[in-house]
Design an enzyme around this catalytic site. Structure first.
Site, PDB file in Angstrom:
ATOM      1  CG  HIS A   1      -1.958   1.058   1.189  1.00 10.03           C
ATOM      2  ND1 HIS A   1      -1.690   2.363   1.522  1.00 10.03           N
ATOM      3  CD2 HIS A   1      -3.252   1.014   0.796  1.00 10.03           C
ATOM      4  CE1 HIS A   1      -2.795   3.086   1.344  1.00 10.03           C
ATOM      5  NE2 HIS A   1      -3.761   2.284   0.912  1.00 10.03           N
TER       6      HIS A   1
ATOM      7  CD  GLU B   1      -5.375   1.753  -2.974  1.00 13.26           C
ATOM      8  OE1 GLU B   1      -6.546   1.824  -2.586  1.00 13.26           O
ATOM      9  OE2 GLU B   1      -4.406   1.729  -2.202  1.00 13.26           O
TER      10      GLU B   1
HETATM   11  P1  PGA Z   1      -9.579   6.020   0.486  1.00 12.30           P
HETATM   12  O1  PGA Z   1      -8.354   5.004   0.707  1.00 12.30           O
HETATM   13  O2  PGA Z   1     -10.753   5.177   0.035  1.00 12.30           O
HETATM   14  O3  PGA Z   1      -9.781   6.643   1.803  1.00 12.30           O
HETATM   15  O4  PGA Z   1      -9.149   6.976  -0.579  1.00 12.30           O
HETATM   16  C1  PGA Z   1      -8.114   3.958  -0.185  1.00 12.30           C
HETATM   17  C2  PGA Z   1      -6.868   3.230   0.208  1.00 12.30           C
HETATM   18  O5  PGA Z   1      -5.917   3.885   0.681  1.00 12.30           O
HETATM   19  O6  PGA Z   1      -6.789   1.993   0.073  1.00 12.30           O
END
Ligand code: PGA
Length: 223
Positions: free
Chosen positions: A99, A148
């Site tokens: 992540h 992401e």
């Molecule tokens: P968020 O986070 O939905 O708060 O943008 C997503 C993540 O970091 O996996």
């Protein structure tokens, strides 16, 4: 079956009491209105919550998968502070690796993430591996990816669904072992349908909006 993976990333939130409240509320919602069979629900919770959450899921016989948000890059041994794959496997089935927040705040490197992936595979944990761009290294053995973009995480500014779809498609053509690609970054009940209806987006990784069981349930319903 055309599976959709809807994953909650609770990050460094919730005490055991908070998790208990969340699970009881969520359980009431799903008992009342069942979740479609093709929707796979995963909760990524802090290590301190795994025992409690796994017992709750077992006791209530819920179709929810549980994951940790990290894993030691080492096997069992003299590594103070580390939690290894074998320990996680006792309580959970999944693990989140790479992540952007562990890359940024814990300075986890590609080499460490590769070692963590290896340990997860040895422990037969299902990995969701996060990347924030097409150029990031993806270790061998990864089958589920979460794309992401940094600008979308926690910002309330989600990516454009068709742009995200294009990146997921590119990531998959570069990495043929990937079976599922998810999108993450400011997913809400209102925008989830637009993401999940894209050809190369098989699910979503949800941070902030997963902290409230009602909202998370709404995301699952709309997915
Ligand atoms: P968020 O986070 O939905 O708060 O943008 C997503 C993540 O970091 O996996």
């Amino acid at each position: 079956m055309d599976y959709k993976i809807i994953a909650a990333n609770w990050k460094s939130h919730k005490t055991i009491q908070d998790a208990s409240n969340w699970l009881n509320e969520f359980n009431a919602l799903i008992q009342n209105k069942k979740i479609d069979d093709n929707k796979i629900i995963v909760i990524f919770a802090s290590f301190t919550l795994l025992d409690f959450v796994s017992r709750f899921i077992k006791d209530k016989n819920l179709k929810i998968y549980l994951g940790s948000q990290d894993i030691s890059q080492f096997e069992e041994g003299a590594y103070t502070g580390e939690i290894n794959g074998k320990q996680i496997k006792e309580l959970a089935t999944n693990v989140l690796i790479g992540h952007s927040e562990v890359r940024e705040y814990l300075k986890q490197t590609d080499e460490e993430l590769k070692n963590k992936t290896k340990q997860a595979i040895i422990s037969k944990l299902e990995i969701i591996y996060c990347v924030s761009s097409i150029t990031q290294i993806i270790p061998d053995g990864i089958e589920i990816l979460a794309y992401e973009p940094l600008s979308a995480i926690g910002s309330g500014k989600p990516d454009n669904p068709s742009d995200a779809n294009q990146i997921c498609s590119d990531l998959r053509s570069k990495n043929l072992n990937i079976k599922y690609s998810l999108y993450g970054g400011s997913v809400t009940p209102n925008n989830v349908t637009n993401f999940i209806s894209q050809k190369f987006i098989d699910g979503v990784l949800v941070g902030k909006e997963s902290l409230n069981p009602q909202i998370f349930y709404q995301i699952i319903k709309n997915a």
